[in-house]
Design an enzyme around this catalytic site. Structure first.
Site, PDB file in Angstrom:
ATOM      1  N   SER A 130       4.671 -36.960   5.742  1.00 22.63           N
ATOM      2  CA  SER A 130       4.653 -38.198   6.925  1.00 22.63           C
ATOM      3  C   SER A 130       5.393 -39.436   6.633  1.00 22.63           C
ATOM      4  O   SER A 130       5.567 -40.276   7.320  1.00 22.63           O
ATOM      5  CB  SER A 130       2.812 -38.686   6.919  1.00 22.63           C
ATOM      6  OG  SER A 130       2.868 -39.274   5.576  1.00 22.63           O
ATOM      7  N   LYS A 147      -3.998 -45.290   7.666  1.00 24.65           N
ATOM      8  CA  LYS A 147      -2.710 -45.953   7.365  1.00 24.65           C
ATOM      9  C   LYS A 147      -2.548 -47.466   7.961  1.00 24.65           C
ATOM     10  O   LYS A 147      -1.921 -48.245   7.397  1.00 24.65           O
ATOM     11  CB  LYS A 147      -1.901 -44.873   7.683  1.00 24.65           C
ATOM     12  CG  LYS A 147      -1.541 -43.533   6.917  1.00 24.65           C
ATOM     13  CD  LYS A 147      -0.598 -42.771   7.332  1.00 24.65           C
ATOM     14  CE  LYS A 147      -0.490 -41.573   6.414  1.00 24.65           C
ATOM     15  NZ  LYS A 147       0.631 -40.575   6.610  1.00 24.65           N
TER      16      LYS A 147
END
Length: 363
Positions: free
Chosen positions: A257, A302
């Site tokens: 990611s 996140k």
């Protein structure tokens, strides 16, 4: 003892008993929480995250932070009390254990898979950044892994370059499977390869490999539950040769990611001026060689972690926008991106201060 007192005492004792039982009752869940966020333009553990040699680089400013998610280990067994606490906590997320560790993966298997994905994301980030700069990158198809006990074991090896299958040139990893599955199980297939050692020697000496080999093997039947097809027991991937050295130094991180943020960091260091204009930009997203940004897991964690560190803008994969927009931290602007070119366009607007028309999530 008065009846009211007795009732309160009994209720208290029952609550204590339930709490004690909850500590010992395992539940099939795992927990996600915000993890560390690291500026790809800066240092980590005393050394630059991005190290480029053999090419002129430029000073940068601001932040292009990659973000992470902490998860409970595959072997950890959450109890009922922890699960309830996690469900109630705003910054944590409790999910079924199999969501993070499908097919009963062990901690070791998950760590290995994450390490491989992280390594591949670094390679794709380099390629995507250099393509945006029109810097040529040489690519070829390789054997990524060989399955133990398969027809390919002992004949093909990780790192071998696959030039052709049955005389047909291979240009993409998917070409290998397409050519092999033209056969029926039990039929022979011929690979033309450059052995991994020969390829490594050629790269070191900066020359074109001269030695190829033809390797024949008998296909076997796949273990797929659907239509049976011919396989040889390998997975194909892509390797590259870069015109200069790009190293990404970041330990204890796994998964794919961070690809987008690595690509942007590389691009920033190789171009004059600052991509961010000194602003604090964070983000996430996988990236492929062509610069396409893909979805990731744990987007809510996140964004929380990024804002806690001071991020003002968050580059969000388009597929994750809906989930991220449901609970956006105050003061954080979510920007929808589908490609590295989208991200570069958004950064141009951010550094110029012209943010009214940014492609924001939820618009």
């Amino acid at each position: 003892m008065p009846r009211r007192t007795a009732t309160m005492l009994a209720s208290t004792l029952m609550l204590i008993a339930l709490l004690c039982a909850g500590v010992f009752i395992p539940v099939p869940y795992a927990e996600m929480s915000p993890g560390p966020t690291v500026n790809t333009l800066g240092d980590h553990d005393g050394e630059p995250v991005l190290q480029i040699a053999g090419k002129k680089t430029y000073a940068t400013s601001g932040h292009l932070n990659m973000t992470t998610v902490r998860v409970t280990s595959a072997d950890y067994r959450m109890n009922l009390v922890e699960a309830v606490y996690g469900w109630l906590a705003h910054d944590n997320k409790v999910v079924p254990h199999e969501t993070l560790y499908p097919d009963g993966k062990t901690e070791e298997q998950s760590t290995q898979e994450n390490a491989e994905e992280f390594s591949q994301s670094q390679e794709s980030a380099k390629v995507a950044a250099l393509k945006q700069l029109d810097v040529p990158v040489k690519s070829w198809v390789i054997v990524s892994t060989v399955v133990k006990g398969s027809p390919a074991q002992g004949k093909l090896h990780a790192g071998d370059v696959i030039k052709a299958v049955d005389g047909t040139a291979v240009k993409e990893p998917n070409d290998v499977a397409k050519l092999v599955t033209k056969h029926k199980p039990g039929q022979d297939v011929r690979f033309t390869i450059v052995p991994a050692k020969e390829q490594a020697a050629a790269e070191k000496e900066r020359r074109t490999p001269t030695r190829t080999q033809d390797i024949s093997m008998t296909t076997t039947t796949s273990d797929d539950t659907g239509e049976k097809r011919a396989i040889v027991g390998i997975s194909a991937g892509t390797d590259h040769t870069f015109p200069f050295t790009i190293d990404i130094k970041l330990a204890d991180v796994g998964g794919p990611s961070a690809g987008l943020m690595f690509a942007l960091g590389i691009y920033d260091k190789l171009t004059p001026g600052s991509l961010t204009g000194g602003k604090f930009v964070a983000g996430t997203g996988t990236i492929d060689d062509a610069g396409k940004v893909g979805p990731i897991g744990g987007i809510e964690m996140k964004t929380v972690g990024a804002r806690a560190k001071g991020a003002q803008y968050f580059l969000t994969p388009a597929v994750n926008c809906a989930a991220a927009a449901k609970d956006t931290p105050d003061g954080l602007t979510l920007i929808k991106v589908g490609t590295i070119r989208d991200a570069l366009g958004a950064l141009k607007d951010i550094r110029s201060g012209d943010t009214a028309d940014l492609p924001k999530c939820g618009k």
